[in-house]
Design a protein around this motif. Sequence first.
Motif, mmCIF file in Angstrom:
data_model
loop_
_atom_site.group_PDB
_atom_site.id
_atom_site.type_symbol
_atom_site.label_atom_id
_atom_site.label_comp_id
_atom_site.label_asym_id
_atom_site.label_seq_id
_atom_site.Cartn_x
_atom_site.Cartn_y
_atom_site.Cartn_z
ATOM 1 N N LEU A 76 51.577 44.518 37.717
ATOM 2 C CA LEU A 76 50.725 45.648 37.353
ATOM 3 C C LEU A 76 50.429 45.642 35.849
ATOM 4 C CD1 LEU A 76 52.236 48.541 39.509
ATOM 5 C CD2 LEU A 76 50.108 47.286 39.884
ATOM 6 N N ILE A 77 51.478 45.213 35.074
ATOM 7 C CA ILE A 77 51.260 45.148 33.631
ATOM 8 C C ILE A 77 50.165 44.128 33.297
ATOM 9 C CG2 ILE A 77 52.317 44.487 31.439
ATOM 10 C CD1 ILE A 77 54.939 45.583 32.448
ATOM 11 N N LEU A 78 50.212 42.965 33.964
ATOM 12 C CA LEU A 78 49.208 41.925 33.729
ATOM 13 C C LEU A 78 47.817 42.411 34.111
ATOM 14 C CD1 LEU A 78 48.496 39.045 32.920
ATOM 15 C CD2 LEU A 78 49.067 38.333 35.264
ATOM 16 N N TYR A 85 51.408 54.375 30.216
ATOM 17 C CA TYR A 85 51.373 54.179 31.671
ATOM 18 C C TYR A 85 51.843 52.776 32.047
ATOM 19 C CZ TYR A 85 49.450 53.298 36.285
ATOM 20 O OH TYR A 85 49.298 52.947 37.590
ATOM 21 N N ILE A 86 51.417 51.780 31.244
ATOM 22 C CA ILE A 86 51.791 50.392 31.555
ATOM 23 C C ILE A 86 53.295 50.173 31.381
ATOM 24 C CG2 ILE A 86 51.461 47.999 30.827
ATOM 25 C CD1 ILE A 86 48.599 48.693 30.101
ATOM 26 N N VAL A 87 53.848 50.725 30.270
ATOM 27 C CA VAL A 87 55.268 50.525 29.981
ATOM 28 C C VAL A 87 56.149 51.119 31.078
ATOM 29 C CG1 VAL A 87 57.128 51.182 28.393
ATOM 30 C CG2 VAL A 87 54.946 50.345 27.505
ATOM 31 N N THR A 88 55.732 52.225 31.620
ATOM 32 C CA THR A 88 56.537 52.878 32.656
ATOM 33 C C THR A 88 56.392 52.195 34.009
ATOM 34 O OG1 THR A 88 54.753 54.434 33.070
ATOM 35 C CG2 THR A 88 56.439 55.111 31.489
ATOM 36 N N SER A 89 55.493 51.242 34.136
ATOM 37 C CA SER A 89 55.326 50.547 35.410
ATOM 38 C C SER A 89 56.450 49.528 35.578
ATOM 39 C CB SER A 89 53.965 49.853 35.464
ATOM 40 O OG SER A 89 53.868 49.086 36.635
ATOM 41 N N LEU A 146 44.623 42.922 31.676
ATOM 42 C CA LEU A 146 43.323 42.284 31.928
ATOM 43 C C LEU A 146 42.204 43.314 32.041
ATOM 44 C CD1 LEU A 146 44.380 39.514 34.491
ATOM 45 C CD2 LEU A 146 43.790 39.223 32.076
ATOM 46 N N VAL A 147 42.493 44.407 32.771
ATOM 47 C CA VAL A 147 41.474 45.453 32.932
ATOM 48 C C VAL A 147 41.143 46.070 31.585
ATOM 49 C CG1 VAL A 147 41.003 47.721 33.908
ATOM 50 C CG2 VAL A 147 42.027 45.931 35.322
ATOM 51 N N LEU A 148 42.204 46.349 30.810
ATOM 52 C CA LEU A 148 41.993 46.944 29.489
ATOM 53 C C LEU A 148 41.168 46.029 28.601
ATOM 54 C CD1 LEU A 148 42.583 49.183 27.457
ATOM 55 C CD2 LEU A 148 44.693 47.994 26.869
ATOM 56 N N GLY A 149 41.489 44.719 28.641
ATOM 57 C CA GLY A 149 40.725 43.775 27.841
ATOM 58 C C GLY A 149 39.269 43.708 28.264
ATOM 59 N N ALA A 150 39.052 43.713 29.607
ATOM 60 C CA ALA A 150 37.677 43.673 30.106
ATOM 61 C C ALA A 150 36.897 44.920 29.690
ATOM 62 C CB ALA A 150 37.688 43.514 31.626
#
Length: 607
Positions: free
Chosen positions: A240-242, A231-235, A246-250
């Motif tokens: 949005l990637i950042l 999902y991130i790569v297609t953004s 950050l959300v994924l890390g949290a």
Amino acid sequence: MKGSSTAAAGRDACKVARCGHKGPAIRFPFRLNFLQPEHCGYPGFTLTCNPNNQTVLRLPSSVNLLVKKIDYKLQTIHLQDPNSCLPKQLPNLNLSNSPFAFTGYGNYGYSNFSLFNCSPPERNPAYYSVPCLSVGGYRVYAINYNGFSFDFTSCVKIGGISLVPYDLLDGIDHQKRLHLNWSEPSCRVCEAQGKMCGFKKYTSPVTVAATQCLEALDIPKDNLFKYIFAYIVTSASKKLILIAVLVLGAIFLALIGTALYYAHASHTRRNEDQIRIDNYLEDYKALKPTRYSFADIKKITKKFKNKLGEGGYGTVFEGNLSSEVFVAVKVLNDSTGNGDEFINEVGTMARIHHVNVVRLVGFCADGMRRALVYEFLPNDSLEKFIFSDNQNRNTLGWEKLQDIALGIAKGVEYLHQGCDRRILHFDIKPHNILLDHNFNPKVADFGLAKLCSKEQSMVSMTAARGTMGYIAPEVFSRNFGNVSYKSDVYSFGMMLLEMVGGRKNIDATVQDTSQAYFPEWVYNRLCEGEELRIKSEEEEHGLIAKRLAVVGLWCIQWYPMGRPSMKTVVQMLEGKGDTLSIPPNPFDSTKPARVLDNELPIISEAE
């Protein structure tokens, strides 16, 4: 486990299990003990299989009921007494410490009932007849005093049932089922969707974790990051990637933190009981009971080869420490409790050193696996020798019966007076009196015992304890006095009368209905100066039988202050000749008790 379904075998240990082909399906929140791991069930929902491949639920206060049906959608469980006599279990039933509650009854609140044995049977429809407790020409009624009067002329109170729904005994078919429900955990939503219910990931059943519908998590953990990364790569937006990173890390840190927290909490709580038990047992090292590992227990019992018996607290196996030293090993039932019962029994038995009390050889506290090792007594219990349907009774003789009665009395007197703290047994009966190779008696089974202070003045009890037919009146109702060591005296007296009669005190098999309640029949014959009709031609045997009967009648006086202490009982049994006076009528609760001796202090339970 014998009788368990093999459906739980394989990779998923939490699949549905059964005790028999026709048994109810066992799945979350329930689990089958010894077959399904702990995480498969919610605390307090453990089921077992009995030797007949029937499913058993153990409720607090040693109430074991058969599970006939489990309705997972309505969250109800249908239970049945193994002996088809539910009212016999109700005096010990206490749901305050269980996840279950009454359902289908109790529209008018909770109430207390008294059980009365009446002859001739009463005709008042307001009295709830209990047929399965009725014998001979007598009929047992469960009576609530609210709203009507009751004539006690032809009745004797034999027990009571506390804090049950008012209409539980109103027309209930005692041979059928009791319905209980549970509110937590709530799996109704999952059941309605046809999905399995279980614990959320990163939680543990020991911490009473939240539940979820398991099929809702269809994405495997190892593929979760692949979906997010795609999902991130297609953004098209670096912003949005950042944010996504950050959300994924949290989320990842939160999951790791939560997992570590629950793992630590689970480990701490799992070991808390064992640490407390270890500390307690360390204090009792000086008393020299041997501590065994569970591997030692399996070796001693030859992998539990020879089963001697089974009770509410565990199963007893024969074992040997050497070729000449045999022992009886009681393996305690698996429990989610905190170990208080185990600590209580070890602490109680470690204080006891008497020829007429069974000796604790050692114990096992290996994780959640616990066992008690006692000396082995080859002649089994007194029960199989005294009742008339067993020919072994004739091998004892009246002199030996008198010696056995005196030995038991000395053992109970030691519990009351010989230790630094008074011990109340609360379950004196023939089954709990074991006989050694010389038929010397030893008091056993301290699962219900209370450790009490000699200086204080009251025993606090939240529920009646003991076996029906041997429980003193004040244990059911404080209207008859406070609970004290005199409660053990009452149980001893009922047992003594069974030794005289060679039969249960309440017997429906006798042809003469006036003999159905044996203690009252004995009292009436003694008052009329008649013989007890014992099976012996020796005059001395008749005197022994009369002495035992008179002592027994003194012990079962309705009010505690009318009963002798065990010290006085020993003196009465050791006396010679025919000098004992007939006691007041123990079946008349309206007359004040006559005090036999001055040793009447009431004691209190040591917390």
